[in-house]
Design a protein around this motif. Structure first.
Motif, short mmCIF file in Angstrom:
data_model
loop_
_atom_site.label_atom_id
_atom_site.label_comp_id
_atom_site.label_asym_id
_atom_site.label_seq_id
_atom_site.Cartn_x
_atom_site.Cartn_y
_atom_site.Cartn_z
N ALA A 92 0.84 -1.20 0.00
CA ALA A 92 0.00 0.00 0.00
C ALA A 92 0.87 1.24 0.00
O ALA A 92 0.63 2.20 -0.74
CB ALA A 92 -0.93 0.00 1.21
N ILE A 93 1.90 1.21 0.82
CA ILE A 93 2.77 2.38 0.95
C ILE A 93 3.67 2.53 -0.28
O ILE A 93 3.81 3.61 -0.83
CB ILE A 93 3.63 2.25 2.24
CG1 ILE A 93 2.74 2.45 3.47
CG2 ILE A 93 4.78 3.25 2.22
CD1 ILE A 93 3.42 2.08 4.77
N LEU A 94 4.26 1.43 -0.71
CA LEU A 94 5.29 1.55 -1.74
C LEU A 94 4.73 1.63 -3.16
O LEU A 94 5.28 2.33 -4.00
CB LEU A 94 6.27 0.37 -1.64
CG LEU A 94 7.10 0.33 -0.34
CD1 LEU A 94 8.09 -0.80 -0.40
CD2 LEU A 94 7.81 1.66 -0.11
N ILE A 95 3.67 0.87 -3.45
CA ILE A 95 3.18 0.90 -4.83
C ILE A 95 1.69 1.22 -4.92
O ILE A 95 1.05 0.98 -5.94
CB ILE A 95 3.52 -0.40 -5.61
CG1 ILE A 95 3.17 -1.63 -4.80
CG2 ILE A 95 4.97 -0.41 -6.01
CD1 ILE A 95 3.45 -2.95 -5.51
N ASN A 96 1.12 1.75 -3.83
CA ASN A 96 -0.27 2.21 -3.84
C ASN A 96 -1.25 1.09 -4.17
O ASN A 96 -2.31 1.33 -4.72
CB ASN A 96 -0.46 3.37 -4.83
CG ASN A 96 -1.71 4.17 -4.50
OD1 ASN A 96 -2.24 4.07 -3.40
ND2 ASN A 96 -2.17 4.97 -5.45
N THR A 97 -0.87 -0.18 -3.90
CA THR A 97 -1.80 -1.28 -4.09
C THR A 97 -1.91 -2.03 -2.78
O THR A 97 -1.03 -2.81 -2.43
CB THR A 97 -1.30 -2.25 -5.18
OG1 THR A 97 0.03 -2.62 -4.84
CG2 THR A 97 -1.31 -1.65 -6.54
N PRO A 98 -2.99 -1.78 -2.01
CA PRO A 98 -3.13 -2.42 -0.70
C PRO A 98 -3.08 -3.93 -0.84
O PRO A 98 -3.80 -4.50 -1.64
CB PRO A 98 -4.51 -1.98 -0.22
CG PRO A 98 -4.91 -0.86 -1.09
CD PRO A 98 -4.15 -0.99 -2.37
N GLY A 99 -2.18 -4.56 -0.09
CA GLY A 99 -2.07 -6.01 -0.15
C GLY A 99 -3.26 -6.70 0.46
O GLY A 99 -3.59 -7.81 0.11
N THR A 100 -3.91 -6.05 1.40
CA THR A 100 -5.11 -6.61 2.03
C THR A 100 -6.14 -5.49 2.13
O THR A 100 -5.78 -4.31 2.13
CB THR A 100 -4.79 -7.12 3.45
OG1 THR A 100 -4.25 -6.05 4.22
CG2 THR A 100 -3.81 -8.27 3.42
N PRO A 101 -7.44 -5.84 2.24
CA PRO A 101 -8.46 -4.80 2.34
C PRO A 101 -8.18 -3.84 3.49
O PRO A 101 -8.44 -2.65 3.39
CB PRO A 101 -9.75 -5.58 2.60
CG PRO A 101 -9.49 -6.95 2.09
CD PRO A 101 -8.01 -7.19 2.24
N ALA A 102 -7.61 -4.36 4.59
CA ALA A 102 -7.39 -3.53 5.77
C ALA A 102 -6.35 -2.45 5.53
O ALA A 102 -6.23 -1.52 6.31
CB ALA A 102 -6.98 -4.41 6.95
N ALA A 103 -5.57 -2.57 4.46
CA ALA A 103 -4.51 -1.60 4.22
C ALA A 103 -4.93 -0.50 3.24
O ALA A 103 -4.13 0.36 2.91
CB ALA A 103 -3.25 -2.30 3.70
N ALA A 104 -6.19 -0.54 2.80
CA ALA A 104 -6.64 0.45 1.81
C ALA A 104 -6.49 1.88 2.34
O ALA A 104 -6.08 2.78 1.62
CB ALA A 104 -8.07 0.17 1.39
N ALA A 105 -6.80 2.06 3.64
CA ALA A 105 -6.71 3.41 4.21
C ALA A 105 -5.26 3.86 4.30
O ALA A 105 -4.96 5.05 4.15
CB ALA A 105 -7.37 3.45 5.58
N THR A 106 -4.36 2.91 4.53
CA THR A 106 -2.95 3.24 4.65
C THR A 106 -2.38 3.79 3.35
O THR A 106 -1.47 4.62 3.36
CB THR A 106 -2.15 1.97 5.04
OG1 THR A 106 -2.82 1.36 6.14
CG2 THR A 106 -0.75 2.31 5.43
N ALA A 107 -2.93 3.30 2.22
CA ALA A 107 -2.40 3.70 0.92
C ALA A 107 -2.51 5.20 0.71
O ALA A 107 -1.67 5.80 0.04
CB ALA A 107 -3.13 2.95 -0.20
N ILE A 108 -3.54 5.82 1.28
CA ILE A 108 -3.80 7.23 1.01
C ILE A 108 -2.58 8.09 1.35
O ILE A 108 -2.00 8.75 0.49
CB ILE A 108 -5.03 7.73 1.80
CG1 ILE A 108 -6.26 6.91 1.40
CG2 ILE A 108 -5.25 9.21 1.54
CD1 ILE A 108 -7.47 7.22 2.26
N ASP A 109 -2.17 8.04 2.63
CA ASP A 109 -1.04 8.87 3.02
C ASP A 109 0.29 8.15 2.83
O ASP A 109 1.31 8.79 2.60
CB ASP A 109 -1.21 9.33 4.48
CG ASP A 109 -2.16 10.51 4.57
OD1 ASP A 109 -1.74 11.62 4.23
OD2 ASP A 109 -3.33 10.29 4.93
N GLY A 110 0.25 6.81 2.94
CA GLY A 110 1.49 6.05 2.81
C GLY A 110 2.12 6.24 1.44
O GLY A 110 3.33 6.48 1.32
#
Lengths: 507, 337, 174
Positions: free
Chosen positions: A78-96
Motif C-alpha cells: 500500500a505504501i510503496l506501490i499504492n496497491t493495498p495487499g489486504t483490504p485492511a490496508a486500503a486506508a494506509t495507501a492514502i497517506d502512505g
C-alpha cells in the motif's frame, strides 16, 4: 488467570517447534500480506491443512502470527506501490503512498511497523486481561446496532471524499449497489445475478479490491509507456526509523487507534478493514491540520496501521470466549481451532487454559517479532519499488489474476477483478475516489441486513425499538454528530476565512 | 503428521505432472470404459467442497481424507469451490466426467433448496444428477433458549407460548435446515415464528446470547459447547424417534416431549456425477465406508460434537429422496410458492 | 502550485468528463432499476432505494457540470491539488487511454486462455506479450521474470498453499 497456568503456558510456548512456527508465521504473514491479492484470511485458510499435523500450540500460534503479520504486510505494498495487499490496508495507501512519492517510503514503512507492533501488542494485552468482560459488550450489539454501525461507517465517506464531496458520495453509492448483488439473505431471491451461479453469492470483496486498486493502478502506470518515465523511478530511499521527536507526535494517534481497533475487533463482523477506516477517520478528525491528510501525513499511516493490527487481538476475544468470530480471518481461525479439537467457550479458559494462554502469549511474541523483522527488513522492501515499472507491472498483473483466482478457485472471481479494474480506472480518470466504493461494498450488506433484521426483531414498532436500546441511542447520536460536524466546521471556517489568519496557524 | 505429508505430497505429485507437461492420462480418459474401471483408481481423485476452507464441511472432509486415501491407495485432493450457496462446487460435480475421479460433498437440505427454488434457475437438476457414495455426518437440528428466560424453560413451554404469541427465531439462511425446522414445526403444531435469517450459525447464537431473539434454531454440533457451559439451554433435539444425541445426553428429543412425527437435520455425504460405472462406484463406496467407519475418524469428528452417521449408497439415496420431499413441500408452501 | 492556464483547461475538461460520467451513472441506475422489477417482495426495496439515490446524485452531477462555471469543488476551500486526483483526473483522450486499454485487453485474453490452455502456458504467453509491449528487449531479464515468477507461483500456490490452478485441455486429467 493464575500464575501457575501462565507458567505452564510459558513452558508450552518456549519449545523449538512453537518458536519456529511463530517465526515462520511472521515471515509468511508479511509476505502474504505484501503481495497484492493475497489476504491473511486466504493465507490462514490455506495453511490450516498444514497445521493438522502440528501440536495445538504450534499450529494455532502460527495461524495467529500469520493473521497479525499479514495485516502489517498489507501496508507494505500500500505504501510503496499504492496497491493495498489486504483490504485492511486500503486506508494506509492514502497517506502512505504520498509519503513514498515524497521520498519518505522508508519512514512510512517504519511508522507502519511501529504502529502495527504497538496496536498488535495492545490488543494482545486486552485479549489477555479483559477477554471475558469485553466479549459481553459485543453481545449487546444486535441487528439495530449493526445497521447504525454500518451507517456510522458510511459517514466516513465524507471525510475520504477528497476534492469533491459529491463524487465521493457517488463512489460510495456505487459500492452500495455492488453490495446488493447476490442472494438476498432474508428472502432467498438472487438479485442482479443475471442467471450466473458465481454472482449468486455476491461480489467477492478481495477480487473487487484487487481490481479497483491493483489493476487500475497498473493501467495508470501503463500511460507512462509513451513518455518513458515511471513513478517508481523517482523514489528516494528514506530513513526507516523515524526520529524520536517524530515518534512522540504519533503517540496519541497510536494510543487512540489501539483502542479503536481493539473495540472494532470485538464487534462481530467488523474486521480490520472497518477498524483501519475508523482509525484513519478519527485521526483526521482529531488532527489540528486536516489538510495534511491525503498528502503524506505520518499520522495517516500510523492511525490505520495501528488500528488494523489492534483489531486482530480484539477479534480473537469473542472467537476464543464464545466461538463467535469477530472478522473474516478469525472465522477461518475458528476452523483452525476445531481442527485441533478445541471447542471455543469456557473450556478454553479452564480445561485447555494452558494451551489457550500459550497461544495468546505466542500472539504477543509474534507481534514483537513482526515489529523487529519489519524494521530490520524494511530496507529490503524499499528495494521492491526501485524495480522499473515495465518489469513490475507484468508481475503485479499475474499476481492479480492468480490471487483473484486462488481465493475461491474461481475463474469468475478473475472476471470480477477485471470488471472492477476497468471501473476503478474510469473512476480515477474522471476524478472519483475509489476507496468509498470498497467501503460501500463492505458496509452496504451489513447495513441492509441489520436494518431488515431489526424490523423483524422490532415486531411492529421499529422507531420505538431503536429508541429503547441504549447502545442504539448512543450510535444515533454519534451518527448525527458525524453528519453535522462538517456543516458546523464549515460555518466556523466561513467566519474564520473572513480574516486570513488560517495559514499562520499551521506553522 | 501423516495427513499433512499426504496432502503436500499429493499436491506435489499432481503439480510435477503439470510442470513437466505429462500428457498421458488425458488420452486414457473417456466415459468409464471397462478397462479404466478395472484400473480404477490409477491417479489422484478430486474431492470438491462447496464451501470455503476452514468451514465445517471442509474440516470434516480433511479429517476423512487420509483414511480414504489409505483405502484407495491414491492421493485425494480436496478442492474448495465456495460460492453461489454451494452451487459453484455442486455444478462442477454435476458436469464432471463420470469417471469417479471427480466427486464431492453434498450438504442437505441447503443443496435441495438450490435446485428446487425456481427463482434460482436450476430446476432441471435433481438428486438424480448425482451418484450417492455414502453419508458421513448427520447433525440434527435443535432448539435453544436463553437460560434466564422466565417465560419458558422446556420444549412444551416454548411451543405453548409460540402458539399464542409470535416468537423471534434464528435461521442460517433461507432454505437452510434451521429454516425448514421452524417452518416444519409451525406447519405441524401451529406455532408462530418471526424468522431472523443470518449468514451462519454464529450469527443466530450471538443473537440468542444477547437476548435479541427468543429462540435459536441450530444444529447439535453448533450448540453443544455453549449448552455444556450453561450459556444457553437446548430444550429439544429434532431427532428421529426417542434416540438422544450422544453429545447432548441430557436433552430430550421432540418425540419424547410429545412433538413427534417431525425431524430435521443437516447431513453431508459424498457423491459423484450420475452414470458412474457401477464397478467404480463399488470401489469408491467401499473405501469411503471403511474410511468413515474408522474408529480414529469417528473419534476426531466426535471431538467437534459431530455424530458420524454412515449410510451406504442406497440408504444415502433414500435419505436424499426423503430430504427432497420435505424440502419441496415446505419450500413450495412457505418460501417460493 | 497549479498554474492558472493549465487549471483552466483542466476545468473545462473536468466539466466535460463530469457530464459524461454523470450521464453514464444515470443510465446505469436506470438499467439496474429495470432489472429490479423482477425481484419479489421486500428483496427489491433496499436495492431500489440505493439506485434512486444513485440516480439523483448522477442527475445532480450532470446539472452541475452543465451549469457551474467552476468544476465540482468542495466549498470549504480544500485545495484541489490533492495529488491522487491530480493524476487521476486527467482527460480520457484517445492517446492517453490507448496503452491502459491494451493492457486491459491483454489481461482479458489471459483470463480467457486460463481455462483453455491452463495456467502455466497462458502465463508464459501473457508475460511474453506484455513484456514485449512494455518494450522489454532484454531477453535474459524477460526469461528470468517468466521463469522466476512461474516457479514462485508454482511453489507458493500449488505446492505450499495447495491451490489447484486451472489445468486446461493440454494438461487436464479429467
Amino acid at each position: 488467570m493464575d500464575t501457575a497456568i501462565i507458567g505452564e503456558a510459558l513452558n508450552l510456548l518456549f519449545t523449538f517447534e512453537v518458536l519456529a512456527a511463530i517465526a515462520f508465521g511472521v515471515v509468511a504473514g508479511i509476505v502474504i500480506g505484501a503481495l497484492p491479492g493475497l489476504s491473511g484470511t486466504m493465507g490462514i485458510a490455506l495453511l490450516i491443512p498444514v497445521t493438522f499435523g502440528m501440536e495445538p500450540v504450534a499450529g494455532l500460534a502460527m495461524l495467529t502470527a500469520i493473521y497479525t503479520s499479514a495485516v502489517y504486510g498489507g501496508s507494505i505494498s500500500a505504501i510503496l506501490i499504492n496497491t493495498p495487499g489486504t483490504p485492511a490496508a486500503a486506508a494506509t495507501a492514502i497517506d502512505g503512498y504520498q509519503m513514498t512519492k515524497k521520498g519518505q517510503g522508508g519512514k512510512a514503512l517504519g511508522i507502519s511497523a511501529i504502529g502495527s507492533m504497538a496496536g498488535g501488542l495492545a490488543s494482545g494485552l486486552v485479549l489477555l486481561f479483559v477477554a471475558p468482560q469485553l466479549a459481553k459488550v459485543s453481545l449487546a450489539f444486535s441487528a439495530a446496532e449493526y445497521f447504525l454501525l454500518a451507517v456510522f461507517g458510511l459517514t466516513i465517506i465524507s471525510s475520504l471524499a477528497g476534492a469533491s464531496l459529491l463524487k465521493g458520495v457517488i463512489s460510495g453509492v456505487i459500492g452500495l449497489v455492488a453490495a446488493t448483488v447476490g442472494i438476498d439473505i432474508l428472502t432467498g431471491y438472487p438479485r442482479f445475478s443475471f442467471g450466473t451461479t458465481a454472482l449468486q453469492s455476491g461480489i467477492e470483496l478481495v477480487p473487487a479490491l484487487i481490481g479497483l486498486f491493483s489493476l487500475s493502478q497498473v493501467m495508470i502506470l501503463a500511460e507512462q509507456r509513451r513518455t518513458g518515465t515511471s513513478a517508481t523511478a523517482q523514489l528516494v530511499r528514506g530513513k526507516v526509523l523515524p526520529k524520536l521527536r517524530e515518534l512522540k507526535t504519533l503517540v496519541p494517534t497510536i494510543l487512540r487507534s489501539s483502542g479503536i481497533g481493539a473495540f472494532v475487533g470485538i464487534l462481530p463482523g467488523a474486521g480490520g478493514d472497518v477498524g483501519s477506516w475508523v482509525g484513519y477517520n478519527e485521526a483526521k478528525r482529531f488532527a489540528k491540520d486536516k489538510s495534511a491528510f491525503g498528502k503524506g501525513e505520518p499520522k495517516g499511516v500510523a492511525a490505520p496501521e495501528t488500528a488494523n493490527n489492534a483489531v486482530t487481538g480484539g477479534a480473537l476475544i469473542p472467537l476464543l470466549t464464545l466461538g463467535i468470530p469477530g472478522s473474516s480471518a478469525t472465522a477461518v481461525l475458528l476452523g483452525g481451532l476445531l481442527v485441533q479439537g478445541m471447542q471455543p467457550g469456557h473450556e478454553l479458559f479452564t480445561d485447555d487454559a494452558d494451551v489457550t494462554y500459550a497461544v495468546i502469549l505466542g500472539f504477543l511474541l509474534a507481534n514483537i517479532l513482526m515489529g523487529v523483522l519489519a524494521l530490520a527488513g524494511a530496507r529490503l522492501f524499499v528495494k521492491v519499488t526501485t524495480v522499473p515499472t515495465k518489469y513490475l507491472a507484468p508481475v503485479i498483473l499475474v499476481l492479480c489474476v492468480v490471487g483473484s483466482y486462488a481465493i475461491n478457485n474461481s475463474i469468475a472471481d478473475v472476471w470480477v477483478m477485471i470488471v472492477f479494474g476497468l471501473l476503478g480506472y474510469l473512476l480515477r480518470k474522471t476524478g472519483f475516489p475509489t476507496a468509498p466504493v470498497v467501503l460501500g461494498l463492505i458496509l452496504g450488506s451489513l447495513a441492509e441486513k441489520g436494518l431488515r433484521q431489526s424490523i423483524v426483531l422490532a415486531q411492529g414498532d421499529v422507531l420505538g425499538y431503536y429508541l429503547s436500546r441504549p447502545i442504539s441511542l448512543v450510535l444515533i447520536v454519534l451518527i448525527l454528530l458525524a453528519l453535522f460536524a462538517p456543516v458546523f466546521r464549515r460555518k466556523m471556517r466561513g467566519k474564520v476565512t473572513e480574516e486570513p489568519e488560517e495559514q499562520k496557524e499551521t506553522v | 503428521m501423516h495427513s499433512t505429508r499426504l496432502t503436500r505430497r499429493s499436491a506435489l505429485r499432481y503439480g510435477a505432472g503439470l510442470a513437466s507437461g505429462v500428457l498421458g492420462p488425458t488420452l486414457l480418459t473417456g466415459c468409464g470404459s471397462s478397462a479404466s474401471a478395472d484400473a480404477f483408481p490409477d491417479r489422484p481423485i478430486q474431492v470438491i467442497i462447496a464451501y470455503a476452507a476452514g468451514g465445517g464441511t471442509d474440516v470434516g472432509a480433511r479429517i476423512l481424507q487420509p483414511y480414504v486415501e489409505a483405502e484407495l491407495g491414491v492421493p485425494i485432493e480436496v478442492v474448495n469451490r465456495p460460492g453461489g450457496g454451494g452451487w459453484s462446487g455442486w455444478n462442477e460435480i454435476v458436469t464432471a466426467e463420470p469417471t469417479g475421479y471427480v466427486i464431492g460433498f453434498i450438504n442437505t437440505p441447503n443443496f435441495m433448496t438450490g435446485y428446487l427454488d425456481p427463482r434460482l434457475g436450476r430446476t432441471e437438476i435433481s438428486y438424480e444428477n448425482f451418484t450417492p457414495l455414502g453419508n458421513q455426518v448427520t447433525d440434527f437440528s435443535a432448539v435453544a433458549i436463553h437460560p434466564d428466560d422466565d417465560r419458558f424453560d422446556d420444549l412444551p413451554g416454548v411451543i405453548n407460548h409460540a402458539r399464542g404469541q409470535a416468537l423471534t427465531v434464528t435461521s442460517t439462511g433461507v432454505g437452510s435446515d434451521d429454516h425448514y425446522a421452524s417452518l416444519g414445526l409451525s406447519d405441524r403444531y401451529g406455532t408462530q415464528f418471526d424468522v431472523l435469517h443470518g449468514e451462519g450459525a454464529s450469527d443466530g447464537i450471538t443473537a440468542l446470547l444477547g437476548r435479541h431473539v427468543d429462540l435459536a434454531f441450530a444444529n447439535v454440533g453448533e450448540l453443544k459447547s455453549l449448552h455444556d457451559d450453561g450459556e444457553l439451554k437446548v430444550v429439544g433435539v429434532m431427532a428421529d424417534g426417542r434416540q438422544r444425541s450422544p453429545h447432548l445426553p441430557d436433552v430430550p428429543t421432540f418425540e419424547e416431549e410429545g412433538f413427534g412425527g417431525f425431524s430435521s437435520w443437516s447431513s453431508r455425504g459424498l457423491a459423484g456425477p450420475a452414470n458412474i460405472d457401477p464397478r467404480v462406484v463399488d470401489k469408491l463406496a467401499g473405501a469411503i465406508k471403511r474410511g468413515i467407519q474408522n474408529r480414529e475418524h469417528i473419534g476426531q469428528l466426535a471431538e467437534q460434537g459431530l455424530a458420524v452417521d454412515y449410510r451406504s449408497p442406497s440408504e444415502h439415496k433414500k435419505m436424499l429422496i426423503r430430504d427432497e420431499r420435505t424440502t419441496r413441500q415446505l419450500g413450495t408452501k412457505y418460501i417460493w410458492g | 502550485m497549479i498554474s492558472t492556464k493549465s487549471s483552466i483547461s483542466k476545468q473545462s475538461r473536468y466539466r466535460n468528463a463530469d457530464g459524461i460520467a454523470g450521464s453514464a451513472i444515470v443510465a446505469f441506475a436506470i438499467i439496474m432499476f429495470a432489472f429490479s422489477f423482477e425481484f419479489t417482495g421486500e428483496a427489491a426495496i433496499w436495492p431500489r432505494a440505493v439506485l434512486v439515490l444513485l440516480l439523483v446524485l448522477g442527475i445532480v452531477l450532470v446539472v452541475r457540470a452543465g451549469r457551474d462555471p467552476k468544476p465540482s469543488q468542495r466549498t470549504d476551500g480544500t485545495p484541489q491539488h490533492d495529488d491522487q486526483h491530480n493524476i487521476d483526473g486527467e482527460s480520457l483522450s484517445r492517446t492517453v487511454v490507448a496503452a491502459p486499454m491494451a493492457v486491459l485487453l491483454m489481461v482479458i485474453g489471459y483470463a480467457a486462455l486460463l481455462e483453455i490452455i491452463g495456467f502455466f502456458p497462458s502465463t508464459v504467453a501473457f508475460l511474453a506479450g506484455i513484456l514485449w509491449y512494455q518494450r522489454v528487449r532484454n531477453i535474459v531479464a524477460a526469461l528470468g521474470i517468466v521463469l522466476v515468477l512461474n516457479l514462485v507461483i508454482y511453489y507458493l500456490f500449488v505446492f505450499e498453499l495447495n491451490v489447484q490452478l486451472p489445468t486446461g485441455i493440454l494438461f487436464g486429467e479429467g
